[in-house]
Design a protein around this motif. Structure first.
Motif, mmCIF file in Angstrom:
data_model
loop_
_atom_site.group_PDB
_atom_site.id
_atom_site.type_symbol
_atom_site.label_atom_id
_atom_site.label_comp_id
_atom_site.label_asym_id
_atom_site.label_seq_id
_atom_site.Cartn_x
_atom_site.Cartn_y
_atom_site.Cartn_z
ATOM 1 N N ALA B 193 0.830 -1.205 0.000
ATOM 2 C CA ALA B 193 0.000 0.000 0.000
ATOM 3 C C ALA B 193 0.868 1.261 0.000
ATOM 4 O O ALA B 193 0.647 2.188 -0.789
ATOM 5 C CB ALA B 193 -0.938 -0.003 1.208
ATOM 6 N N VAL B 194 1.868 1.298 0.883
ATOM 7 C CA VAL B 194 2.696 2.503 1.016
ATOM 8 C C VAL B 194 3.444 2.781 -0.292
ATOM 9 O O VAL B 194 3.421 3.902 -0.823
ATOM 10 C CB VAL B 194 3.688 2.359 2.202
ATOM 11 N N VAL B 195 4.089 1.758 -0.835
ATOM 12 C CA VAL B 195 4.865 1.958 -2.060
ATOM 13 C C VAL B 195 3.951 2.311 -3.240
ATOM 14 O O VAL B 195 4.264 3.202 -4.037
ATOM 15 C CB VAL B 195 5.723 0.709 -2.372
ATOM 16 N N ALA B 196 2.787 1.648 -3.333
ATOM 17 C CA ALA B 196 1.859 1.943 -4.435
ATOM 18 C C ALA B 196 1.393 3.389 -4.373
ATOM 19 O O ALA B 196 1.353 4.088 -5.399
ATOM 20 C CB ALA B 196 0.663 0.993 -4.399
ATOM 21 N N VAL B 197 1.054 3.875 -3.187
ATOM 22 C CA VAL B 197 0.574 5.255 -3.043
ATOM 23 C C VAL B 197 1.680 6.241 -3.394
ATOM 24 O O VAL B 197 1.454 7.218 -4.125
ATOM 25 C CB VAL B 197 0.043 5.500 -1.613
ATOM 26 N N ILE B 198 2.902 5.985 -2.914
ATOM 27 C CA ILE B 198 4.019 6.906 -3.190
ATOM 28 C C ILE B 198 4.335 6.931 -4.686
ATOM 29 O O ILE B 198 4.472 8.006 -5.289
ATOM 30 C CB ILE B 198 5.274 6.494 -2.372
ATOM 31 N N VAL B 199 4.434 5.755 -5.296
ATOM 32 C CA VAL B 199 4.788 5.709 -6.719
ATOM 33 C C VAL B 199 3.663 6.310 -7.569
ATOM 34 O O VAL B 199 3.915 7.024 -8.540
ATOM 35 C CB VAL B 199 5.106 4.255 -7.157
ATOM 36 N N HIS B 200 2.410 6.047 -7.171
ATOM 37 C CA HIS B 200 1.274 6.618 -7.894
ATOM 38 C C HIS B 200 1.337 8.140 -7.872
ATOM 39 O O HIS B 200 1.017 8.801 -8.863
ATOM 40 C CB HIS B 200 -0.026 6.138 -7.254
ATOM 41 N N ALA B 201 1.776 8.704 -6.745
ATOM 42 C CA ALA B 201 1.814 10.166 -6.603
ATOM 43 C C ALA B 201 3.018 10.774 -7.306
ATOM 44 O O ALA B 201 3.003 11.966 -7.641
ATOM 45 C CB ALA B 201 1.830 10.542 -5.120
ATOM 46 N N THR B 202 4.070 10.002 -7.540
ATOM 47 C CA THR B 202 5.314 10.604 -8.028
ATOM 48 C C THR B 202 5.707 10.163 -9.441
ATOM 49 O O THR B 202 6.416 10.891 -10.127
ATOM 50 C CB THR B 202 6.490 10.264 -7.082
ATOM 51 N N VAL B 203 5.274 8.975 -9.876
ATOM 52 C CA VAL B 203 5.700 8.470 -11.181
ATOM 53 C C VAL B 203 4.477 8.369 -12.099
ATOM 54 O O VAL B 203 3.490 7.749 -11.722
ATOM 55 C CB VAL B 203 6.359 7.066 -11.048
ATOM 56 N N PRO B 204 4.536 8.995 -13.283
ATOM 57 C CA PRO B 204 3.386 8.885 -14.191
ATOM 58 C C PRO B 204 3.231 7.466 -14.738
ATOM 59 O O PRO B 204 4.202 6.686 -14.764
ATOM 60 C CB PRO B 204 3.719 9.863 -15.320
ATOM 61 N N GLY B 205 2.014 7.116 -15.158
ATOM 62 C CA GLY B 205 1.780 5.800 -15.747
ATOM 63 C C GLY B 205 1.337 4.780 -14.716
ATOM 64 O O GLY B 205 0.967 5.116 -13.596
ATOM 65 N N ALA B 206 1.393 3.519 -15.109
ATOM 66 C CA ALA B 206 0.807 2.443 -14.308
ATOM 67 C C ALA B 206 1.860 1.679 -13.504
ATOM 68 O O ALA B 206 1.612 0.549 -13.085
ATOM 69 C CB ALA B 206 0.047 1.488 -15.215
#
Lengths: 99, 239
Positions: B193-206
Motif C-alpha cells: 500500500a505505502v509503495v503503491a501510493v508513493i509511486v502513484h503520486a510521483t511516477v506517471p503511468g501504471a
C-alpha cells in the motif's frame, strides 16, 4: 460497419503486446522453483497486487477513504454483491453531500 | 469434489458483481470511442482483441487520426504489465488446464484473476469455474462497449453515481480473503500500500501496481520464518 486499416493495426499491436503480458507470467512461473523464497513470494502475490491496485484509489480523497473503510467492515459480514452495492451507494451519497 | 454444474453456478455467482461493475465502464468506453471517431466495428475489434479495460480507456483517450500505433501499443504493454504478475501467481493453480491455459491467458483480466485466486484459497480452480467467469466477463464487455457507441451519452458522469467505486470495493472485499494473520499478511499489505501510493503520486503511468506488488512480495520474503534450510538439510520434500 467499417474498420480503418491503421486503426486495426493499432488494435492488433495493442492486443499482441497485451497477450504477451498475459502469457509472460505463465512462462516465467513454469521456470521458477516451487519452494523456498520463490514460493513465499508467489503466495504473497495475490494480496500484494490487490492492495497495490486499490491503495491509490482509496487514498485519493476523504470520500474514497471513508467508503473504502465502510466496504472493509461490511465485507467481513455481507456477501460480495451486497458489500459492493452499499459501497457504491455510500460513495455516491458522500459525493452528493460534500461535492 | 464439485460437479461442473456446481462450478458453473459458483462462477456465475462470483462474476455477477464484477459484471455489474464493468458494464458502466464499457458503456462509457464505447461512448468515448465514438467521440474519437471509432466505429462500432472497431470498438468490437478492440474489446475482443485487447480485452483489457483500463488500457482500452486510456487508448481511446490517446486516439487520434491516423492512430499513433507505436504509442498505443507501448502504453497497452505498460498498463497491462501487471498481468504478468497475476499470471505468474495463477500459473501453477491452473496447470491442469493443459493447452487451454493459453486460452485462459487470453481471457485473463483483473476480475477473473482476483475471483480465481479467491476461489483457490478454498478449492482447486476448475476449468468450468474459470471459463464461466472469464467468458461471462468477455461477453458483457463486448456487448456493453458496442452498446456504448450507441447509448453511452446517457452515462457521462459515472462518478456522481459512485460507479467508479464498484471496482475498488470488489477488490477490497476479495483482498480480505487473503488475510493469514498480522504476522504473515500485515507486512505485505503495508509495504504494498505505502509503495503503491508513493509511486502513484510521483511516477506517471501504471508503474505503481508493479512497484507496490514487488514491495509486498519483498516484505513477505524478508519477514518469512526461516524453516526451509532445515527441511532441505533433512532431505525432505515439503510439498
Amino acid at each position: 460497419m467499417t474498420i480503418d486499416p491503421v486503426n486495426f493495426a493499432a488494435i492488433l499491436a495493442m492486443g499482441a503486446l497485451t497477450y504477451f503480458t498475459r502469457i509472460l507470467g505463465f512462462l516465467i512461473a513454469d521456470r521458477l522453483p516451487k519452494s523456498g523464497p520463490v514460493r513465499v513470494a508467489l503466495d504473497a502475490l495475490p494480496p500484494a497486487v490487490l492492495v497495490a491496485v486499490i491503495a491509490p484509489i482509496v487514498m485519493s480523497g476523504p470520500i474514497e477513504a471513508a467508503a473504502g473503510l465502510v466496504v472493509l467492515l461490511l465485507a467481513l459480514r455481507l456477501p460480495l454483491i451486497a458489500t459492493v452495492a452499499v459501497g457504491v451507494a455510500v460513495a455516491a451519497l458522500l459525493r452528493l453531500a460534500f461535492l | 469434489m464439485t460437479t461442473p454444474l456446481a462450478d458453473f453456478r459458483a462462477g456465475l455467482v462470483a462474476v455477477f458483481p464484477t459484471v455489474a461493475a464493468a458494464v458502466p465502464f464499457a458503456l462509457i468506453l464505447g461512448q468515448q470511442a465514438t467521440a474519437k471517431g471509432l466505429t462500432p466495428a472497431e470498438m468490437l475489434a478492440m474489446s475482443s482483441i485487447v480485452f483489457a479495460g483500463s488500457s482500452q480507456l486510456i487508448a481511446v483517450g490517446l486516439w487520434s487520426t491516423p492512430a499513433p500505433v507505436a504509442a498505443l501499443a507501448l502504453m497497452a504493454f505498460l498498463v497491462n504489465l501487471r498481468h504478468t504478475l497475476m499470471g505468474a501467481s495463477l500459473s501453477g493453480k491452473i496447470a491442469h488446464f493443459g493447452r487451454l491455459r493459453w486460452v485462459a491467458a487470453f481471457l485473463l483480466t483483473d476480475e477473473a484473476w482476483a475471483l480465481s485466486e479467491r476461489r483457490a484459497i478454498d478449492q482447486p480452480i476448475s476449468r468450468t469455474f474459470y471459463f464461466t467467469v472469464a467468458l461471462t466477463m468477455f461477453f458483457f464487455w463486448q456487448t456493453a462497449s458496442v452498446l456504448g457507441t450507441v447509448f453511452g451519452t446517457y452515462l457521462e458522469h459515472p462518478e456522481a453515481w459512485g460507479l467508479d467505486f464498484a471496482f475498488p470495493a470488489i477488490f477490497i472485499a476479495l483482498a480480505l480473503g487473503f488475510w493469514k494473520g498480522a504476522r504473515r499478511t500485515g507486512p505485505v499489505l503495508v509495504a504494498s500500500a505505502v509503495v503503491a501510493v508513493i509511486v502513484h503520486a510521483t511516477v506517471p503511468g501504471a508503474w505503481y501496481v508493479i512497484a507496490g506488488a514487488i514491495a509486498g512480495i519483498a516484505a513477505a520474503v524478508i519477514t518469512a520464518p526461516r524453516e526451509q534450510p532445515a527441511e532441505a538439510l533433512a532431505g525432505e520434500t515439503t510439498r
